[in-house]
Structures are given as structure tokens and as C-alpha cells.
Design an enzyme around this catalytic site. Sequence first.
Site, PDB file in Angstrom:
ATOM      1  N   THR A   1      -0.076 -13.312   7.913  1.00 24.25           N
ATOM      2  CA  THR A   1       1.351 -13.229   7.573  1.00 24.25           C
ATOM      3  C   THR A   1       2.179 -13.000   8.827  1.00 24.25           C
ATOM      4  O   THR A   1       3.269 -13.565   8.980  1.00 24.25           O
ATOM      5  CB  THR A   1       1.597 -12.113   6.552  1.00 24.25           C
ATOM      6  OG1 THR A   1       0.780 -12.330   5.403  1.00 24.25           O
ATOM      7  CG2 THR A   1       3.053 -12.081   6.133  1.00 24.25           C
ATOM      8  N   GLY A   2       1.677 -12.183   9.736  1.00 31.16           N
ATOM      9  CA  GLY A   2       2.376 -11.943  10.996  1.00 31.16           C
ATOM     10  C   GLY A   2       2.555 -13.220  11.803  1.00 31.16           C
ATOM     11  O   GLY A   2       3.621 -13.460  12.389  1.00 31.16           O
TER      12      GLY A   2
ATOM     13  N   GLY B   1       2.046  -5.976   7.565  1.00 33.61           N
ATOM     14  CA  GLY B   1       1.238  -6.843   6.732  1.00 33.61           C
ATOM     15  C   GLY B   1       0.002  -7.333   7.447  1.00 33.61           C
ATOM     16  O   GLY B   1      -0.445  -6.751   8.439  1.00 33.61           O
ATOM     17  N   SER B   2      -0.532  -8.440   6.984  1.00 33.29           N
ATOM     18  CA  SER B   2      -1.771  -8.989   7.529  1.00 33.29           C
ATOM     19  C   SER B   2      -1.494  -9.823   8.773  1.00 33.29           C
ATOM     20  O   SER B   2      -0.363 -10.244   9.032  1.00 33.29           O
ATOM     21  CB  SER B   2      -2.454  -9.860   6.475  1.00 33.29           C
ATOM     22  OG  SER B   2      -1.690 -11.036   6.234  1.00 33.29           O
ATOM     23  N   VAL B   3      -2.553 -10.091   9.528  1.00 26.43           N
ATOM     24  CA  VAL B   3      -2.423 -10.924  10.719  1.00 26.43           C
ATOM     25  C   VAL B   3      -1.951 -12.334  10.365  1.00 26.43           C
ATOM     26  O   VAL B   3      -1.033 -12.851  11.016  1.00 26.43           O
ATOM     27  CB  VAL B   3      -3.743 -10.947  11.512  1.00 26.43           C
ATOM     28  CG1 VAL B   3      -3.684 -11.999  12.625  1.00 26.43           C
ATOM     29  CG2 VAL B   3      -4.029  -9.574  12.111  1.00 26.43           C
TER      30      VAL B   3
ATOM     31  N   CYS C   1      -3.858  -0.159   7.055  1.00 21.38           N
ATOM     32  CA  CYS C   1      -4.143  -0.846   8.318  1.00 21.38           C
ATOM     33  C   CYS C   1      -4.827   0.080   9.311  1.00 21.38           C
ATOM     34  O   CYS C   1      -5.592  -0.360  10.161  1.00 21.38           O
ATOM     35  CB  CYS C   1      -2.844  -1.367   8.922  1.00 21.38           C
ATOM     36  SG  CYS C   1      -1.998  -2.600   7.924  1.00 21.38           S
TER      37      CYS C   1
ATOM     38  N   GLU D   1       3.576  -4.848  12.520  1.00 21.47           N
ATOM     39  CA  GLU D   1       2.489  -3.871  12.398  1.00 21.47           C
ATOM     40  C   GLU D   1       1.486  -4.505  11.461  1.00 21.47           C
ATOM     41  O   GLU D   1       1.699  -4.593  10.261  1.00 21.47           O
ATOM     42  CB  GLU D   1       3.017  -2.536  11.863  1.00 21.47           C
ATOM     43  CG  GLU D   1       2.066  -1.373  12.123  1.00 21.47           C
ATOM     44  CD  GLU D   1       1.208  -1.019  10.929  1.00 21.47           C
ATOM     45  OE1 GLU D   1       0.088  -1.591  10.827  1.00 21.47           O
ATOM     46  OE2 GLU D   1       1.635  -0.203  10.109  1.00 21.47           O
TER      47      GLU D   1
ATOM     48  N   GLU E   1       6.595   1.992  16.344  1.00 19.14           N
ATOM     49  CA  GLU E   1       7.403   2.597  15.299  1.00 19.14           C
ATOM     50  C   GLU E   1       7.233   4.106  15.303  1.00 19.14           C
ATOM     51  O   GLU E   1       6.439   4.664  16.049  1.00 19.14           O
ATOM     52  CB  GLU E   1       7.000   2.021  13.934  1.00 19.14           C
ATOM     53  CG  GLU E   1       7.249   0.527  13.818  1.00 19.14           C
ATOM     54  CD  GLU E   1       6.858  -0.029  12.464  1.00 19.14           C
ATOM     55  OE1 GLU E   1       7.691  -0.728  11.871  1.00 19.14           O
ATOM     56  OE2 GLU E   1       5.730   0.235  12.001  1.00 19.14           O
TER      57      GLU E   1
ATOM     58  N   ASN F   1       0.806  -1.231   0.000  1.00 19.32           N
ATOM     59  CA  ASN F   1       0.000   0.000   0.000  1.00 19.32           C
ATOM     60  C   ASN F   1       0.837   1.279   0.000  1.00 19.32           C
ATOM     61  O   ASN F   1       0.393   2.306  -0.509  1.00 19.32           O
ATOM     62  CB  ASN F   1      -0.993   0.001   1.161  1.00 19.32           C
ATOM     63  CG  ASN F   1      -0.343  -0.234   2.511  1.00 19.32           C
ATOM     64  OD1 ASN F   1       0.764  -0.757   2.600  1.00 19.32           O
ATOM     65  ND2 ASN F   1      -1.035   0.141   3.572  1.00 19.32           N
TER      66      ASN F   1
END
Length: 497
Positions: A241-242, A237-239, A294, A259, A472, A163
Site C-alpha cells: 500500500t505504501g 499500512g502495508s509495504v 507493525c 509507517e 512520528e 489495528n
Amino acid sequence: MTSATSPKSAPLALPEHRGIYYGGAWHEPKSGRYAETTNPATGQSLGKVADASAADVDAAVAAAKTGFAEWRRVLPFERAKILRRIAELLRQNAQELAMLDAADCGNPVSELLGDAASAAAQVDFFAGFVTEMKGHSIPMGPDAVNFSVREPLGVVGRIIPFNHPFMFCAGKAAAPLAAGNTVVVKPPEQAPLSSLRLAELIGGLLPPGVFNVVPGGREAGARLAGHPDVAKIALIGSVPTGRAVMKAAADTVKPVMLELGGKNALIAYADADPDEVASAAIRGMNFAWCGQSCGSTSRAFLHEKIHDAVIERIKERIKAFKPGIPTDPATTMGAVISKTQLDRVMSYIESAKSEGAQVVAGGKRPSDPALVNGFFVEATVFAGVTSAMKIAREEIFGPVLSVLKWRDEAKMLQEVNAVEYGLTASIWTNDLSTAHRTAMEVQAGYVWINEIGRHFLGAPFGGYKQSGIGREECFEEMLSFTQEKNIHVKLKPAARS
């Protein structure tokens, strides 16, 4: 450099190199694999880019490990000087970089100019902290000295999303570089071009191996997360992927910074101004880049006393966001990143209709023939949404705003906190006590009161629950890329004369 021209825009400059960048040089992928990159607004090819394998990641990490031995010994002020030069290069090339991301990720070029400025600001911000990575002294009496020092971790892996490709590639490399680490970036497989261009721009300013780029997909990301010589892995990224990154990192017990997603709430009380709330609901949804953020406040909880007035104003304000070709400076809303994501967004829209939500705006693909080959969807708002509906529970990552009406504060707050996410929240009220009380009640890591969407360098950004780990955009981010070492010195007794 090669050039192409996009409709109604200045020439689009594409990166000359399409391989893998490590050790201060460009390399062909060891597997020989390349993947097609396409413009999500037109469906046109932007050329092929290397698809890094695990072996390519191994080579990049080895180069970064070698580079770390030199970079960690560069004096802090010299590191800061180099980073500030990088920031200046980002500003000088902002128009080119914004246009490149517009073509590659589908966000409007007018918005992406802000991304280039934000990346430069982050690099400058962390350059200013290089002498602040301080330890502590601990009193031990006259016979000993005890103190701690902070040292860089080593090789840092950063996996970035589609994004804001350039902003995340440049901006998120700043803190680890300032702290003396080397970085291996895996850009998004859907939009890798600006990361390659960044390597072309800044590679010569840094010692070989300090900044490395490995374009690729799941194989590259998994190897980077699990690599034994990567000291820390950071993901935006996405949950799902996390979770995968955490599992891969666990084998080498490395720290992670995540994040992740959000299903963020805008909460408007009865005393809030309907005009302000309507504007906030639109701004917070980030319709310009199709809600692909996000931090988007995709659930608007409106008190029943102002609900209808806000809805009427939303209907008018949302007309400003009309899908168009992202490289056209007049475009106010771009395309979603891929056909897969477009189908996902449309499936959520259909589920909302089937569950009884009312379409306030949008809800379909645009009819403009010029957009037929792109992945476009109208800015969409649903009213009559309940927390039981799918669109109120799951992150869509698309331009879909759900409006929920409330009257009971306790029940509303329970619904706000019922989702697995906890990234941002925005509270609108003129009552100071209500504002503070609600800010304490919402389970989110970044809360605005009578404000929305803005980030502030120095203010820690990050989520609660499954929205992530770590903070961050603040001094603490840089400290998280260091480790503390304690040193104890026993002093010899003073010689007696």
C-alpha cells in the site's frame, strides 16, 4: 444514537451518522454506495457505512481547502486551546470509544482503553508545540534583514489502518492540525465506525472543513493520495500500500509520510535473564491484539545457552492469552480483522509446519463453540525456525512468533538485517558494550535495550528500509507538516541630516 448489546459487556453505542463528513456537515455518498461493517468476533453486522468515491474525496478536499484559509489564521494559542478541548473529550468518552473499536476491529476492550488515552496524550503533546514552529534569522550585515518563517502545508491526507482505528484517527490528526493544516482522514474500510464517532464528537469544536472523514476503500485512498489539492499524504499500512501511495503522490510531487510493515527482531544474548526474555518475547509479540502491529517483534533470536530455558517459560506465559469476545473486559486476546486475514495467518502456520518448524504453542483455531463465528486463531509460537523459512522472512500480521537459535553473533546480525523491513528491534543483554554495539548494527529505526513494545512521546518513531519514511510521535513530526519560507528585506540607507 443507536445501541446494541455485546455478550458480557456494557451496552455498545454505535455512531448515529454513517455518511461522509466534510465542511462541518454529514453527506450521503455521491455514488450511493454503502458497505457492510461486521464484528470480526461474532460475524454480526454493525450496519452499513458510506463507501466514498473519487467524487466524494474531491468534495471533502475542496471543503478542507476552504477550511484551511480560516484555520491557518487562527492564533496558535487558540488552536492549542481547541486541541486541548478535543483531548479532554477523548478522555471523557474513552470507555465508549474503546468498546466501539473492540466491536469493530476485534481488539480487547481492556487494551483499547489505552488507545483512547494515547490518542488524548498525542493531541495534548502537539498542542504544546504550537509556538515552537520557529524560523531563523541569517546575518546579512547592516543593510538587510533575512529570516525564515514556517507555514502550514495546506490540506493533509491521512490513511489509517484497522489495528488501532481510533487512536490513529485522533492521534495522527494532532500534528497537522496543530501546525495549522486541515485534515482529510480515510479510515480503514474494515473498521470505520470510531472515526465517524470522532467526527460526531469534535466536529463542532473546529471551523467547517478543518477535520473531515471519508470512509471508503481503494478508490477513495488512491484519489486522496493523488489529489492535486492535497499537500501531503501520510499512511500507516502495508509495504504494498505504501508503494501505491508513493506512486499516486508522485504525479503532484507531494511529500509522503509512511509507517509501514515490520519483521522485527528480539535479540537475546547468553547473559540475559530467561525470565525477562520470555516475558519480553510475549509482550513484544502483542498477542492481545493478535500480533496485528507493525512493531511486533515476530522473530526472537535466542542465544543457544538460554534458548531452551526461554522456550519453557514462553510455554507457560503464553497461556495468559486466550481468544475471547473482544467487548468482554475479561478477554485477553481478540480476533483478527477479517476472514481474509484469518486465512492468510493460517496459511503461514501451515507453511511453517511443512517447512519443519516445531509448534511450541497454538497453531490452530480455538475449539470454544462461542467463538465459532469469529475470526480467531490461537497465540502461536514456533521453535526450530530458520531464516530461510517463509514465516521468518515475511510479515504475517498475526499472532505467530518465530524463535531462532543462534551462537555466532556475526551470522545472527546478518540474518536480523536480511529482511526488507527495518522498523523496530529489541536487544536483551547485561553488557553495556554489547548492547550499544548491537544497537548500532541492527538496521531498524526504533531500538529498545532491555525493554520492548513501549512508545515514548517525544522519541521519534519510524523505520529504516521499506518500513517507511519520516518520523512520528515527536516534534519533528509537526515540523514535517510545515514548509519554510525565506524573507529578505533590503533596508534603505539611513537619511543624512
